[in-house]
Design an enzyme around this catalytic site. Structure first.
Site, PDB file in Angstrom:
ATOM      1  N   THR A 187      -8.235  -5.820   7.179  1.00 22.03           N
ATOM      2  CA  THR A 187      -9.011  -6.147   5.864  1.00 22.03           C
ATOM      3  C   THR A 187      -8.646  -7.029   5.466  1.00 22.03           C
ATOM      4  OG1 THR A 187      -7.436  -4.571   4.710  1.00 22.03           O
ATOM      5  CG2 THR A 187      -9.506  -3.187   5.804  1.00 22.03           C
ATOM      6  N   GLU A 331     -13.523  -0.898   7.740  1.00 17.15           N
ATOM      7  CA  GLU A 331     -13.208   0.509   8.022  1.00 17.15           C
ATOM      8  C   GLU A 331     -14.193   1.317   8.927  1.00 17.15           C
ATOM      9  OE1 GLU A 331     -12.157  -0.996   5.488  1.00 17.15           O
ATOM     10  OE2 GLU A 331     -10.207  -0.143   4.594  1.00 17.15           O
ATOM     11  N   LYS A 442     -14.948   0.249 -18.182  1.00 13.90           N
ATOM     12  CA  LYS A 442     -15.165   1.529 -18.906  1.00 13.90           C
ATOM     13  C   LYS A 442     -15.049   1.131 -20.449  1.00 13.90           C
ATOM     14  CE  LYS A 442     -12.497   3.500 -14.939  1.00 13.90           C
ATOM     15  NZ  LYS A 442     -11.604   2.465 -14.343  1.00 13.90           N
ATOM     16  N   TRP A 447     -19.262   4.350 -18.516  1.00 13.61           N
ATOM     17  CA  TRP A 447     -19.106   3.315 -17.745  1.00 13.61           C
ATOM     18  C   TRP A 447     -20.024   2.273 -17.795  1.00 13.61           C
ATOM     19  CZ3 TRP A 447     -17.237   5.788 -12.286  1.00 13.61           C
ATOM     20  CH2 TRP A 447     -16.232   6.354 -12.482  1.00 13.61           C
TER      21      TRP A 447
HETATM   22  P1  AMP Z   1     -14.890  -5.481   4.003  1.00 11.72           P
HETATM   23  O1  AMP Z   1     -14.002  -4.564   4.498  1.00 11.72           O
HETATM   24  O2  AMP Z   1     -14.113  -6.772   3.779  1.00 11.72           O
HETATM   25  O3  AMP Z   1     -16.000  -5.922   4.702  1.00 11.72           O
HETATM   26  O4  AMP Z   1     -15.367  -4.930   2.485  1.00 11.72           O
HETATM   27  C1  AMP Z   1     -16.074  -3.953   2.252  1.00 11.72           C
HETATM   28  C2  AMP Z   1     -16.490  -3.733   0.872  1.00 11.72           C
HETATM   29  O5  AMP Z   1     -17.711  -4.583   0.518  1.00 11.72           O
HETATM   30  C3  AMP Z   1     -17.027  -2.342   0.657  1.00 11.72           C
HETATM   31  O6  AMP Z   1     -16.096  -1.350   0.403  1.00 11.72           O
HETATM   32  C4  AMP Z   1     -17.967  -2.659  -0.511  1.00 11.72           C
HETATM   33  O7  AMP Z   1     -17.127  -2.628  -1.764  1.00 11.72           O
HETATM   34  C5  AMP Z   1     -18.413  -4.043  -0.273  1.00 11.72           C
HETATM   35  N1  AMP Z   1     -19.667  -4.065   0.310  1.00 11.72           N
HETATM   36  C6  AMP Z   1     -20.300  -3.906   1.509  1.00 11.72           C
HETATM   37  N2  AMP Z   1     -21.588  -4.133   1.628  1.00 11.72           N
HETATM   38  C7  AMP Z   1     -22.014  -4.048   0.295  1.00 11.72           C
HETATM   39  C8  AMP Z   1     -23.379  -3.537  -0.302  1.00 11.72           C
HETATM   40  N3  AMP Z   1     -24.380  -3.842   0.525  1.00 11.72           N
HETATM   41  N4  AMP Z   1     -23.376  -3.544  -1.484  1.00 11.72           N
HETATM   42  C9  AMP Z   1     -22.388  -3.591  -2.326  1.00 11.72           C
HETATM   43  N5  AMP Z   1     -20.934  -3.825  -1.832  1.00 11.72           N
HETATM   44  C10 AMP Z   1     -21.003  -4.040  -0.484  1.00 11.72           C
END
Ligand code: AMP
Length: 547
Positions: A187, A331, A442, A447
């Protein structure tokens, strides 16, 4: 009683052999920067994957579940590695070429990679790292790039094409356990050490089937997908595997990820589908506004990885390009939701569904957790942290020889993944995310959604991009700070922007603090990096106007 069905393991090997035979004529086209792109059929890719597996086993001694890393752009050779390495029983480890050097070294050492396959153009990044990568025994180099830095280094160096040349185009692929590791991806972790997610053959197989379903990306051999999302980011959202399942042609940008070559690629090769994060679509829009190109072949675009502002969707609608919003994580393989509206609705009725993150496909179960861990109803208004589970969702992180890691803040006691994303779910199962848990503002016990403010701001004609973060406030605890990137030629009129915002959000949510910035800082995978903005504010680096 057990079923009478055959128990055939769901493996990447089966995806490979299916794609190279049934869809042997489909193509991987790689942009080269030369007048002609490079083309290779799935049949050729399959033969070369076997040659690569033969070379890795016979010449480099790869054995068992050893990790073979890739440091590559999206191109045909990377697809070969994607298919060969897991199919021979080894584990593909895709390295994120945009990570800082120390993080990259940490990841290679943690995964204990034995081999790294690198594109020649990325050697300036790899070579200085090699003295810090004791587990790497072999470096395999493919494609153009200066090799001079490789002389005198400790690992053995191989040329990719020389390694493959003359080897058999078949391989006695082993019958693997479908639960075995096939690939791993760390990640992009904004805090703490990066965490390794390990995909199984089974998870990749099932995820690929879901990607191809009509209610997801709905791709077939009549499609060409422009794969902008990097192969080092969650397996390019599963597209290479999904493509080999149904014969989807792949258009690979290699290192030509700037808006101008991307627009050229679309106009010339006419892909029907593309996948990329919003940042790419913002850049492309600015490019085709300045230098018009025909993007209309893109009937179906998957946009995700970060929230897609509705204004961006509208702008592309006008160009005949339909963006479909998706949510996922490293994940979650990553397909978690896709915003295809329910059937039978007019364009106007579809809109409220299109701007959500989408609904959960079969295979992804979801629930919302309140602050005390209680489960909240799907009523479109109760906001909580999204938790998910399913056959392509991680149940732990890779912990090295010491065993898996299950941090409490990432997994519930009953095994669900805590996504860290906050949102609501409608009664018909559509998810709307309002924030990352750590980005929620917050203010006086209420929120404020930074995403709502950003989306509203990005709809203003003078605003190219906007990021809103929480900053400390004596009276309210936290208040929003709006940072804005203006379009060329526009000037900042904060009072006007604030009034514009007031049309779509409650007045008490309107930011008092404003700053124009040259660009929103981005993470290694192109998402807004809000921790950088918070730090810049704390360190007094931003020129802030208080209204
Ligand atoms: P990663 O593991 O680097 O791909 O990051 C995943 C995170 O990207 C998710 O937990 C979200 O916070 C953000 N994310 C992915 N897709 C979206 C989406 N369509 N809208 C908002 N946040 C997103």
């Amino acid at each position: 009683m057990l079923s009478t069905m055959q128990d055939v393991p769901l493996t990447v090997t089966r995806i490979l052999t299916h794609g190279m035979t049934i869809h042997g004529r489909s193509q991987v086209t790689t942009w080269t920067g030369e007048p002609e792109p490079h083309r290779r059929s799935f049949a050729e890719i399959g033969g070369r994957a076997a040659q690569l597996a033969n070379a890795l086993r016979d010449e480099l001694g790869v054995d068992g579940d050893q990790r073979v890393a890739t440091l590559c752009w999206n191109n045909a050779e990377h697809v070969e590695a994607y298919l060969a390495i897991p199919s021979m029983g080894a584990v593909l480890h895709t390295l994120n070429l945009r990570l800082p050097a120390e993080q990259l070294a940490w990841i290679v050492n943690h995964a204990d990679d034995k081999v790294v396959i690198a594109n020649g153009s990325l050697l300036p990044l790899l070579v200085p790292l090699l003295p810090h990568l004791p587990s790497i025994e072999h470096v395999v180099v493919s494609g153009p790039g200066d090799r001079s830095g490789l002389s005198g280094i400790a690992p053995r160096v191989h040329e990719y094409e020389e390694l493959l040349a003359g080897r058999p185009t078949t391989y006695d692929w082993p019958e693997l356990d479908e639960r075995q590791a096939a690939a791993m991806c760390y990640t992009s972790g904004t805090t703490g050490d990066p965490k390794g997610v390990v995909y199984s053959h089974r998870s990749i197989y099932l995820h690929s089937m879901q990607v191809n379903m009509t209610e997801s990306m709905g791709l077939t051999d009549r499609d060409t997908t422009l794969m902008v999302v990097p192969q080092f980011h969650v397996n390019a959202w599963g597209l290479p595997h999904a493509a080999f399942m149904t014969g989807v042609n792949m258009l690979m940008p290699d290192r030509f990820l700037q808006p101008a070559p991307l627009a050229d690629m679309i106009e010339r090769e006419k892909p029907t589908h593309a996948a990329a994060v919003p940042t790419i679509w913002h850049g492309l829009l600015a490019e085709v506004t300045a230098n018009p190109r025909d993007l209309s072949s893109l009937a179906n675009v998957t946009i995700g990885g970060a929230a897609c502002p509705p204004s961006l969707m509208e702008a592309y609608d006008k160009l005949g390009v339909r963006l479909c919003h998706a949510w996922g994580m490293t994940e979650t393989s990553p397909l978690g939701t896709m915003a295809n509206p329910p059937a039978g609705l007019s364009e106007e009725e579809q809109w409220p569904y299109r701007i959500t993150q989408g609904r959960f496909p079969a295979g992804v179960e979801a629930r919302l957790a309140g602050t005390a861990g209680e489960h909240l109803p799907w009523d479109g208004t109760s906001a909580g942290e999204l938790e998910v589970r399913g056959p392509w969702i991680a149940g732990a992180y890779y912990g090295g020889p010491g065993g898996d890691l299950r941090p409490e803040d990432k997994f519930t006691e009953d095994g669900w993944l805590k996504t860290g994303d906050v949102g609501v779910i409608s009664a018909d199962g559509f998810l709307t995310l309002t924030d990352r848990a750590k980005d929620v503002i917050k203010s006086g016990g209420e929120w404020i959604s930074s995403v709502d403010l950003e989306n509203a701001l990005m709809a203003h004609p003078d605003v190219a991009e906007a990021a809103v973060v929480a900053v400390p406030d004596e009276k309210w605890g936290e208040r929003p700070l709006a940072t804005v990137v203006l379009k060329e030629g526009a000037t900042a009129d904060y009072a006007a922007l604030r009034e514009f915002l007031a049309q779509s959000v409650a007045r008490w949510q309107l930011p008092e603090r404003w700053s124009v910035i040259p660009a929103v800082p981005k993470t290694s995978v192109g998402k807004f990096d809000k921790k950088v903005i918070r730090r810049q504010y704390a360190d007094g680096e931003l020129d802030v106007t208080q209204l």
